[in-house]
Motif scaffolding. Structure first.
Motif, PDB file in Angstrom:
ATOM      1  N   THR A  78      -9.255  -1.627   7.031  1.00  0.00           N
ATOM      2  CA  THR A  78      -8.181  -2.165   6.455  1.00  0.00           C
ATOM      3  C   THR A  78      -6.848  -1.991   7.090  1.00  0.00           C
ATOM      4  OG1 THR A  78      -9.000  -1.189   4.459  1.00  0.00           O
ATOM      5  CG2 THR A  78      -6.534  -1.803   4.550  1.00  0.00           C
ATOM      6  N   ILE A  91      -7.257  -5.236   9.686  1.00  0.00           N
ATOM      7  CA  ILE A  91      -6.923  -6.240   8.837  1.00  0.00           C
ATOM      8  C   ILE A  91      -5.498  -6.533   8.748  1.00  0.00           C
ATOM      9  CG2 ILE A  91      -7.398  -7.564   6.788  1.00  0.00           C
ATOM     10  CD1 ILE A  91      -9.991  -6.490   6.654  1.00  0.00           C
ATOM     11  N   THR A  98      -3.133  -9.762   9.915  1.00  0.00           N
ATOM     12  CA  THR A  98      -2.405 -10.415   8.971  1.00  0.00           C
ATOM     13  C   THR A  98      -0.796 -10.334   8.641  1.00  0.00           C
ATOM     14  OG1 THR A  98      -2.930  -8.747   7.072  1.00  0.00           O
ATOM     15  CG2 THR A  98      -4.526 -10.659   7.635  1.00  0.00           C
TER      16      THR A  98
END
Length: 88
Positions: free
Chosen positions: A17, A20, A24
């Motif tokens: 997580t 990511i 992002t």
């Protein structure tokens, strides 16, 4: 009655997580808005060509793009483990 809420700093996100979110968070929020608007425009063009099934399929992409944009904005503002990462 038992309180099941998670207190700030009580739970941490995993490394996947975090990776990511690190990637992002570098994407501008306007990209997600542009993707949503583009999917609506493409949907309208398919509808004008009487390709209703394709128009509905592509038109439904707008909501997920906007939700991803909201998630992106929240990660930028708060981070996944904001309570842990704040200086004392």
């Amino acid at each position: 009655m038992t309180d099941y809420r998670v207190a700030p700093g009580e739970a941490q996100e995993d490394q996947v997580t975090a990776a990511i979110e690190k990637f992002t968070s570098q994407v501008p929020s306007s990209v997600y808005l542009a993707a949503a608007l583009a999917s609506m425009a493409v949907s309208v063009s398919f509808k004008a060509q009487k390709k209703t099934d394709m128009a509905l399929f592509i038109g439904q992409w707008a909501a997920p793009f906007l939700i991803l944009g909201l998630y992106n904005k929240m990660v930028k503002q708060h981070g996944s483990d904001a309570a842990i990462n704040k200086p004392l």
